[in-house]
Design an enzyme around this catalytic site. Structure first.
Site, PDB file in Angstrom:
ATOM      1  N   SER A  57     -52.442  -4.097  57.379  1.00 45.31           N
ATOM      2  CA  SER A  57     -51.142  -3.854  56.748  1.00 45.31           C
ATOM      3  C   SER A  57     -50.394  -2.765  57.479  1.00 45.31           C
ATOM      4  CB  SER A  57     -51.349  -3.444  55.287  1.00 45.31           C
ATOM      5  OG  SER A  57     -52.152  -2.285  55.228  1.00 45.31           O
ATOM      6  N   HIS A 108     -50.705 -11.186  57.481  1.00 45.83           N
ATOM      7  CA  HIS A 108     -50.779 -10.162  56.439  1.00 45.83           C
ATOM      8  C   HIS A 108     -50.540 -10.770  55.064  1.00 45.83           C
ATOM      9  CE1 HIS A 108     -49.014  -6.347  54.444  1.00 45.83           C
ATOM     10  NE2 HIS A 108     -50.315  -6.377  54.292  1.00 45.83           N
ATOM     11  N   GLU A 146     -47.152 -12.622  55.953  1.00 44.86           N
ATOM     12  CA  GLU A 146     -46.358 -12.223  57.116  1.00 44.86           C
ATOM     13  C   GLU A 146     -47.137 -12.623  58.368  1.00 44.86           C
ATOM     14  OE1 GLU A 146     -43.881  -8.312  55.709  1.00 44.86           O
ATOM     15  OE2 GLU A 146     -46.002  -7.999  56.098  1.00 44.86           O
ATOM     16  N   ASN A 195     -43.704  -3.918  53.775  1.00 47.04           N
ATOM     17  CA  ASN A 195     -44.011  -2.496  53.618  1.00 47.04           C
ATOM     18  C   ASN A 195     -42.929  -1.600  54.216  1.00 47.04           C
ATOM     19  OD1 ASN A 195     -46.318  -2.719  52.090  1.00 47.04           O
ATOM     20  ND2 ASN A 195     -47.678  -2.866  53.866  1.00 47.04           N
TER      21      ASN A 195
HETATM   22  N1  CAA Z   1     -56.428 -17.691  38.087  1.00 45.01           N
HETATM   23  C1  CAA Z   1     -55.273 -18.313  38.406  1.00 45.01           C
HETATM   24  N2  CAA Z   1     -54.075 -17.725  38.334  1.00 45.01           N
HETATM   25  C2  CAA Z   1     -54.022 -16.457  37.896  1.00 45.01           C
HETATM   26  C3  CAA Z   1     -55.165 -15.750  37.524  1.00 45.01           C
HETATM   27  C4  CAA Z   1     -56.416 -16.418  37.639  1.00 45.01           C
HETATM   28  N3  CAA Z   1     -57.552 -15.823  37.329  1.00 45.01           N
HETATM   29  N4  CAA Z   1     -54.805 -14.506  37.152  1.00 45.01           N
HETATM   30  C5  CAA Z   1     -53.485 -14.437  37.285  1.00 45.01           C
HETATM   31  N5  CAA Z   1     -53.005 -15.603  37.738  1.00 45.01           N
HETATM   32  C6  CAA Z   1     -51.609 -15.934  38.032  1.00 45.01           C
HETATM   33  C7  CAA Z   1     -51.045 -16.784  37.004  1.00 45.01           C
HETATM   34  O1  CAA Z   1     -50.595 -17.933  37.731  1.00 45.01           O
HETATM   35  C8  CAA Z   1     -49.885 -16.031  36.425  1.00 45.01           C
HETATM   36  O2  CAA Z   1     -48.791 -16.869  36.507  1.00 45.01           O
HETATM   37  P1  CAA Z   1     -48.115 -17.472  35.183  1.00 45.01           P
HETATM   38  O3  CAA Z   1     -47.057 -16.487  34.873  1.00 45.01           O
HETATM   39  O4  CAA Z   1     -47.628 -18.783  35.649  1.00 45.01           O
HETATM   40  O5  CAA Z   1     -49.175 -17.524  34.113  1.00 45.01           O
HETATM   41  C9  CAA Z   1     -49.660 -14.843  37.359  1.00 45.01           C
HETATM   42  O6  CAA Z   1     -50.843 -14.752  38.143  1.00 45.01           O
HETATM   43  C10 CAA Z   1     -49.505 -13.541  36.634  1.00 45.01           C
HETATM   44  O7  CAA Z   1     -50.703 -13.274  35.934  1.00 45.01           O
HETATM   45  P2  CAA Z   1     -50.794 -12.448  34.564  1.00 45.01           P
HETATM   46  O8  CAA Z   1     -49.772 -12.998  33.629  1.00 45.01           O
HETATM   47  O9  CAA Z   1     -52.180 -12.357  34.124  1.00 45.01           O
HETATM   48  O10 CAA Z   1     -50.544 -11.014  34.981  1.00 45.01           O
HETATM   49  P3  CAA Z   1     -49.210 -10.267  35.106  1.00 45.01           P
HETATM   50  O11 CAA Z   1     -48.061 -11.015  34.594  1.00 45.01           O
HETATM   51  O12 CAA Z   1     -49.530  -8.920  34.564  1.00 45.01           O
HETATM   52  O13 CAA Z   1     -49.071 -10.211  36.683  1.00 45.01           O
HETATM   53  C11 CAA Z   1     -49.422  -9.496  38.877  1.00 45.01           C
HETATM   54  C12 CAA Z   1     -50.008  -9.604  37.483  1.00 45.01           C
HETATM   55  C13 CAA Z   1     -49.404 -10.855  39.532  1.00 45.01           C
HETATM   56  C14 CAA Z   1     -50.304  -8.552  39.659  1.00 45.01           C
HETATM   57  C15 CAA Z   1     -47.952  -8.962  38.724  1.00 45.01           C
HETATM   58  O14 CAA Z   1     -47.951  -7.794  37.982  1.00 45.01           O
HETATM   59  C16 CAA Z   1     -47.305  -8.715  40.050  1.00 45.01           C
HETATM   60  O15 CAA Z   1     -46.808  -9.607  40.698  1.00 45.01           O
HETATM   61  N6  CAA Z   1     -47.279  -7.418  40.468  1.00 45.01           N
HETATM   62  C17 CAA Z   1     -46.737  -7.016  41.750  1.00 45.01           C
HETATM   63  C18 CAA Z   1     -47.759  -7.258  42.809  1.00 45.01           C
HETATM   64  C19 CAA Z   1     -47.278  -6.839  44.144  1.00 45.01           C
HETATM   65  O16 CAA Z   1     -46.191  -6.320  44.347  1.00 45.01           O
HETATM   66  N7  CAA Z   1     -48.149  -7.070  45.139  1.00 45.01           N
HETATM   67  C20 CAA Z   1     -47.886  -6.670  46.488  1.00 45.01           C
HETATM   68  C21 CAA Z   1     -48.478  -5.334  46.721  1.00 45.01           C
HETATM   69  S1  CAA Z   1     -48.128  -4.773  48.335  1.00 45.01           S
HETATM   70  C22 CAA Z   1     -49.331  -5.450  49.292  1.00 45.01           C
HETATM   71  O17 CAA Z   1     -50.216  -6.112  48.871  1.00 45.01           O
HETATM   72  C23 CAA Z   1     -49.171  -5.218  50.731  1.00 45.01           C
HETATM   73  C24 CAA Z   1     -49.752  -4.002  51.311  1.00 45.01           C
HETATM   74  O18 CAA Z   1     -49.981  -4.031  52.511  1.00 45.01           O
HETATM   75  C25 CAA Z   1     -49.897  -2.769  50.562  1.00 45.01           C
END
Ligand code: CAA
Length: 280
Positions: A117, A138, A150, A188
């Site tokens: 990342s 990524h 990415e 990022n």
């Molecule tokens: N099996 C299948 N699908 C699942 C699942 C499982 N066990 N758990 C979750 N999901 C899916 C579902 O499809 C769900 O979609 P629906 O709305 O259609 O039901 C979706 O995930 C959301 O799940 P939840 O409703 O349980 O949880 P939530 O609404 O609290 O979302 C989250 C959790 C997906 C983490 C959400 O909060 C989110 O998108 N957060 C932001 C995450 C983000 O920004 N990530 C990038 C970080 S930066 C990075 O990674 C790069 C780096 O280099 C630092």
């Protein structure tokens, strides 16, 4: 169906291995010892079981995914892979060593990708024997949920590797974008200054942690506010990426605010340590 090797079965590696196996690819995931292999595979099983419980997947699909997955501690077990994705610790020397070990065992036509990342793809490739088949892929956390990958071309990445990288991401059901080999790539590059600015805003009394989070969640439709996201990504990870971006650009927007540095020093790393801006 491809044979895929995944190096590292931590948070990212296990997610990557899961989506590869889910896509029908025969997937071999490697960790340094048996305990870490078991921990990583356990995380995948738990995610799939939760998916079954929520009606997101079926027991048959879960079992098919697990049947495509093998854990190992031996790099040689990815020898016949078409694609290998490296997702070990974010450390240039460790990654270079891993790539050297990998090049000794893989087929000459294997595509090699890194999930870094923050590190420079061109720099990682510099010590490789065949840098033209190497690129960045990524993924985003949680990998099974986030659709983006990415695709990063280093200076030496060949056209063929780039095309194969794009195609491979698509086989995983991901939506790839092409990003430059610059610190932060695309996401990022925009996300880290935003997260750092949220900490600065809090430090300067703009609002409480809860209110700033609520503001961005309710006001902008973000799934998580910045402090919940900081805890989710990890404060140490954010600090590490910010420092690499600051090193390269020398732009104050990437400079870690004092509170971030102190929280990392105190071991308040977010969800992974049980305490960050929130307590878990
Ligand atoms: N099996 C299948 N699908 C699942 C699942 C499982 N066990 N758990 C979750 N999901 C899916 C579902 O499809 C769900 O979609 P629906 O709305 O259609 O039901 C979706 O995930 C959301 O799940 P939840 O409703 O349980 O949880 P939530 O609404 O609290 O979302 C989250 C959790 C997906 C983490 C959400 O909060 C989110 O998108 N957060 C932001 C995450 C983000 O920004 N990530 C990038 C970080 S930066 C990075 O990674 C790069 C780096 O280099 C630092």
């Amino acid at each position: 169906m491809l044979t895929v090797g995944v190096l590292g079965c931590g948070l990212m590696g296990s997610g990557i291995a899961q989506v590869c196996a889910q896509a029908g690819h025969r997937t071999v995931v490697r960790e340094v010892d048996e305990a870490l292999v078991e921990k990583g595979l356990g995380r995948i099983r738990a995610f799939l079981d939760a998916g079954v419980a929520r009606g997101k997947t079926t027991p048959a699909a879960r079992d098919a995914t697990l049947a495509n997955l093998t854990g190992t501690t031996d790099v040689a077990d990815v020898a016949d892979a078409d694609v290998v994705v490296e997702a070990i610790v974010e450390n240039l020397d460790a990654k270079r060593e891993m790539l050297a070990a990998l090049e000794r065992v893989v087929r000459p036509d294997a595509l090699i990708a890194s999930n870094t990342s923050s590190l420079c793809i061109t720099e990682m490739a510099a010590s490789m024997e065949h840098p033209e088949r190497f690129l960045g892929l990524h993924f985003f956390s949680p990998v099974p949920v986030m659709k983006l990958v990415e695709v990063i071309r280093g200076l030496a990445t060949g056209d063929d590797a780039y095309r194969r990288g794009m195609d491979f991401a698509a086989t995983l059901g991901k939506d790839p974008v092409t990003a430059p080999d610059r610190p932060g790539f695309i996401v990022n590059r925009l996300l880290i200054p935003y997260l750092l600015d949220a900490i600065r805003a809090y430090e300067s009394g703009v609002g409480t942690i809860e209110d700033i989070d609520k503001g961005m969640q309710m006001g902008c439709g973000h799934p998580m506010g910045p402090f919940t996201l900081l805890d989710f990504v990890g404060l140490d990870t954010t600090y590490y990426i910010a420092n690499i971006m600051y090193e390269e650009f020398r732009d104050p927007q990437y400079a870690a605010p004092p509170l971030l540095r102190r929280m990392v020093a105190a071991g308040r790393l977010g969800r992974k340590s049980g305490r960050g801006f929130y307590t878990y």
